[in-house]
Enzyme design. Structure first.
Site, PDB file in Angstrom:
ATOM      1  N   GLY A  72      -7.999 -39.977  68.001  1.00  0.00           N
ATOM      2  CA  GLY A  72      -9.389 -40.240  67.643  1.00  0.00           C
ATOM      3  C   GLY A  72     -10.006 -41.213  68.619  1.00  0.00           C
TER       4      GLY A  72
ATOM      5  CB  SER B 179      -9.182 -46.087  69.905  1.00  0.00           C
ATOM      6  OG  SER B 179      -9.401 -46.135  71.294  1.00  0.00           O
TER       7      SER B 179
ATOM      8  CE1 TYR C 279     -11.710 -46.661  65.834  1.00  0.00           C
ATOM      9  CE2 TYR C 279     -12.027 -49.034  65.633  1.00  0.00           C
ATOM     10  CZ  TYR C 279     -11.183 -47.941  65.765  1.00  0.00           C
ATOM     11  OH  TYR C 279      -9.823 -48.129  65.821  1.00  0.00           O
TER      12      TYR C 279
HETATM   13  P1  NAI Z   1      -6.401 -44.590  72.601  1.00  0.00           P
HETATM   14  O1  NAI Z   1      -7.863 -44.402  72.754  1.00  0.00           O
HETATM   15  O2  NAI Z   1      -5.606 -45.140  73.722  1.00  0.00           O
HETATM   16  O3  NAI Z   1      -5.740 -43.192  72.192  1.00  0.00           O
HETATM   17  C1  NAI Z   1      -6.369 -42.259  71.339  1.00  0.00           C
HETATM   18  C2  NAI Z   1      -5.903 -40.870  71.744  1.00  0.00           C
HETATM   19  O4  NAI Z   1      -6.564 -39.932  70.894  1.00  0.00           O
HETATM   20  C3  NAI Z   1      -6.279 -40.517  73.192  1.00  0.00           C
HETATM   21  O5  NAI Z   1      -5.140 -40.097  73.916  1.00  0.00           O
HETATM   22  C4  NAI Z   1      -7.284 -39.404  73.056  1.00  0.00           C
HETATM   23  O6  NAI Z   1      -7.192 -38.412  74.071  1.00  0.00           O
HETATM   24  C5  NAI Z   1      -6.935 -38.825  71.691  1.00  0.00           C
HETATM   25  N1  NAI Z   1      -8.100 -38.185  71.078  1.00  0.00           N
HETATM   26  C6  NAI Z   1      -9.345 -38.719  70.934  1.00  0.00           C
HETATM   27  N2  NAI Z   1     -10.156 -37.821  70.364  1.00  0.00           N
HETATM   28  C7  NAI Z   1      -9.414 -36.703  70.149  1.00  0.00           C
HETATM   29  C8  NAI Z   1      -9.706 -35.434  69.610  1.00  0.00           C
HETATM   30  N3  NAI Z   1     -10.926 -35.118  69.173  1.00  0.00           N
HETATM   31  N4  NAI Z   1      -8.720 -34.525  69.546  1.00  0.00           N
HETATM   32  C9  NAI Z   1      -7.472 -34.815  70.013  1.00  0.00           C
HETATM   33  N5  NAI Z   1      -7.137 -36.003  70.546  1.00  0.00           N
HETATM   34  C10 NAI Z   1      -8.097 -36.940  70.609  1.00  0.00           C
HETATM   35  O7  NAI Z   1      -6.221 -45.471  71.277  1.00  0.00           O
HETATM   36  P2  NAI Z   1      -4.939 -46.298  70.800  1.00  0.00           P
HETATM   37  O8  NAI Z   1      -5.115 -47.707  71.126  1.00  0.00           O
HETATM   38  O9  NAI Z   1      -3.724 -45.594  71.243  1.00  0.00           O
HETATM   39  O10 NAI Z   1      -5.075 -46.165  69.228  1.00  0.00           O
HETATM   40  C11 NAI Z   1      -4.463 -45.094  68.508  1.00  0.00           C
HETATM   41  C12 NAI Z   1      -5.049 -45.044  67.101  1.00  0.00           C
HETATM   42  O11 NAI Z   1      -4.823 -46.269  66.440  1.00  0.00           O
HETATM   43  C13 NAI Z   1      -6.557 -44.801  67.068  1.00  0.00           C
HETATM   44  O12 NAI Z   1      -6.858 -43.980  65.946  1.00  0.00           O
HETATM   45  C14 NAI Z   1      -7.129 -46.182  66.858  1.00  0.00           C
HETATM   46  O13 NAI Z   1      -8.380 -46.122  66.194  1.00  0.00           O
HETATM   47  C15 NAI Z   1      -6.052 -46.824  66.003  1.00  0.00           C
HETATM   48  N6  NAI Z   1      -6.009 -48.267  66.156  1.00  0.00           N
HETATM   49  C16 NAI Z   1      -5.464 -48.809  67.302  1.00  0.00           C
HETATM   50  C17 NAI Z   1      -5.385 -50.171  67.441  1.00  0.00           C
HETATM   51  C18 NAI Z   1      -4.720 -50.799  68.608  1.00  0.00           C
HETATM   52  O14 NAI Z   1      -4.584 -52.012  68.608  1.00  0.00           O
HETATM   53  N7  NAI Z   1      -4.261 -50.050  69.602  1.00  0.00           N
HETATM   54  C19 NAI Z   1      -5.948 -51.070  66.416  1.00  0.00           C
HETATM   55  C20 NAI Z   1      -6.489 -50.395  65.262  1.00  0.00           C
HETATM   56  C21 NAI Z   1      -6.493 -49.046  65.152  1.00  0.00           C
HETATM   57  C1  15L Z   2      -9.039 -51.303  67.226  1.00  0.00           C
HETATM   58  O1  15L Z   2      -9.282 -50.671  66.204  1.00  0.00           O
HETATM   59  C2  15L Z   2      -9.046 -50.671  68.559  1.00  0.00           C
HETATM   60  O2  15L Z   2      -8.629 -49.320  68.514  1.00  0.00           O
HETATM   61  C3  15L Z   2      -8.210 -51.418  69.575  1.00  0.00           C
HETATM   62  O3  15L Z   2      -8.528 -50.922  70.872  1.00  0.00           O
HETATM   63  C4  15L Z   2      -8.503 -52.927  69.510  1.00  0.00           C
HETATM   64  O4  15L Z   2      -9.840 -53.148  69.875  1.00  0.00           O
HETATM   65  C5  15L Z   2      -8.254 -53.424  68.102  1.00  0.00           C
HETATM   66  O5  15L Z   2      -8.938 -52.657  67.130  1.00  0.00           O
HETATM   67  C6  15L Z   2      -8.675 -54.887  67.903  1.00  0.00           C
HETATM   68  O6  15L Z   2      -9.392 -55.161  66.952  1.00  0.00           O
HETATM   69  O7  15L Z   2      -8.227 -55.729  68.684  1.00  0.00           O
END
Ligand code: NAI
Ligand code: 15L
Length: 269
Positions: A71, A73, A138
């Site tokens: 999704g 992010s 978001y």
């Molecule tokens: P990211 O943006 O690096 O990875 C998200 C992945 O989802 C990407 O590879 C993208 O290609 C894929 N994607 C996006 N839209 C898509 C679609 N319509 N169909 C198929 N694939 C799609 O984000 P990250 O950091 O890896 O986060 C992963 C999940 O965890 C997200 O849902 C994010 O909202 C959630 N999250 C992450 C946090 C963090 O600290 N990394 C904090 C809070 C939530």
């Molecule tokens: C999220 O939900 C985002 O996906 C991640 O990229 C960071 O921004 C994280 O929250 C955060 O609050 O630090």
């Protein structure tokens, strides 16, 4: 529910997906990978959009659980959030229901409750049943995902653990992150607990390490069997020297969601 072994990992090409691809196999999982972008070095990964319901149906067929990370992010225009996070998550749940997948672990976010004031010294930690206060479209989509999960549990018996992730990156990079950081190793521990705990129905948990400066309560995560081992404190001195202490008068410092409470959309695509 028998312990899941084959898990569909959506968002496998992303930052968290990449971390989990290296960490989760140690727990004995076989991962099936899904992302709209190719996953480097993984020719068998399914390259498809969450809007493709047929691809999702085939992707979930036969798996024991889904770890749903795909999704947008960060904050983005509403129309983009609607497609990827709201309709996309609905499409995934429908596919899982149709194929009889018993459990989803949903990557929710602190931004579902981002306008919650950060507790000051001596105040209680933010409880997991704190009212929703999304800080962005978001965050609103993550609130939707949590409600969708509740609906699919109540109506269809499909279990979910909604993990309100704080910040899961190799290291904390900001002073706020000292309070919400989840180390990748603790992330894998929490996802493993969420995939295997018995009788979760729909459970919401906070996703952080055992940080000295923790802002929210980890009780419901620990109840799944999660035992965090990391703490952001070793990074505190350097980050505070570089960036200063949090300013309680600055909304981006005094709310759980940090800069998301007052930033414009920043999704780059
Ligand atoms: P990211 O943006 O690096 O990875 C998200 C992945 O989802 C990407 O590879 C993208 O290609 C894929 N994607 C996006 N839209 C898509 C679609 N319509 N169909 C198929 N694939 C799609 O984000 P990250 O950091 O890896 O986060 C992963 C999940 O965890 C997200 O849902 C994010 O909202 C959630 N999250 C992450 C946090 C963090 O600290 N990394 C904090 C809070 C939530
Ligand atoms: C999220 O939900 C985002 O996906 C991640 O990229 C960071 O921004 C994280 O929250 C955060 O609050 O630090």
């Amino acid at each position: 529910m028998p312990a899941p072994r084959t898990v569909l990992l959506t968002g496998a090409a992303g930052g968290l997906g990449t971390l989990m691809r290296s960490l989760l196999p140690e727990y004995g999982y076989t991962l099936r990978l899904f992302d709209m972008r190719p996953v480097e070095g993984e020719p068998d990964a399914i390259t498809a959009d969450l809007g493709d319901r047929q691809a999702l149906r085939e992707a979930v067929r036969g798996v024991d659980a889904v770890l749903h990370l795909a999704g947008i992010s960060l904050e983005a225009p509403f129309e983009k959030i609607l497609k990827a996070n709201i309709e996309g998550t609905y499409n995934l749940y429908e596919a899982a229901r149709e194929e009889g997948v018993p459990r989803i672990v949903f990557a929710s976010s602190n931004h579902a409750v981002g306008f919650t004031p950060a507790p000051r010294a001596g105040e209680p930690l933010i409880p997991v049943d704190t009212p929703r206060r999304p800080d962005t479209f978001y965050g609103l989509s993550k609130s939707f995902g949590e409600d969708l999960a509740q609906l699919y549990w109540d109506k269809h018996g499909l279990e979910t653990v909604s993990v309100r992730i704080g910040s899961c990156f190799p290291e904390p990079t900001g002073v706020r992150m000292l309070s919400v950081w989840m180390s990748p190793a603790d992330g894998a521990r929490l996802f493993h607990a969420a995939l295997t705990a018995e009788g979760v129905g729909h459970t919401v948990v906070h996703g952080s390490s055992a940080n000295t400066r923790l802002w929210w309560d980890l009780t419901s995560a620990r109840a799944l069997g999660y035992e965090p081992r990391d703490d952001s404190e070793p990074y505190a001195e350097k980050l505070i020297a570089e960036q200063g202490e949090l300013d309680p008068e600055n909304p981006a410092h005094s709310h759980l969601g940090g800069h998301f409470v007052n930033d414009p959309p920043i999704w780059p695509y």
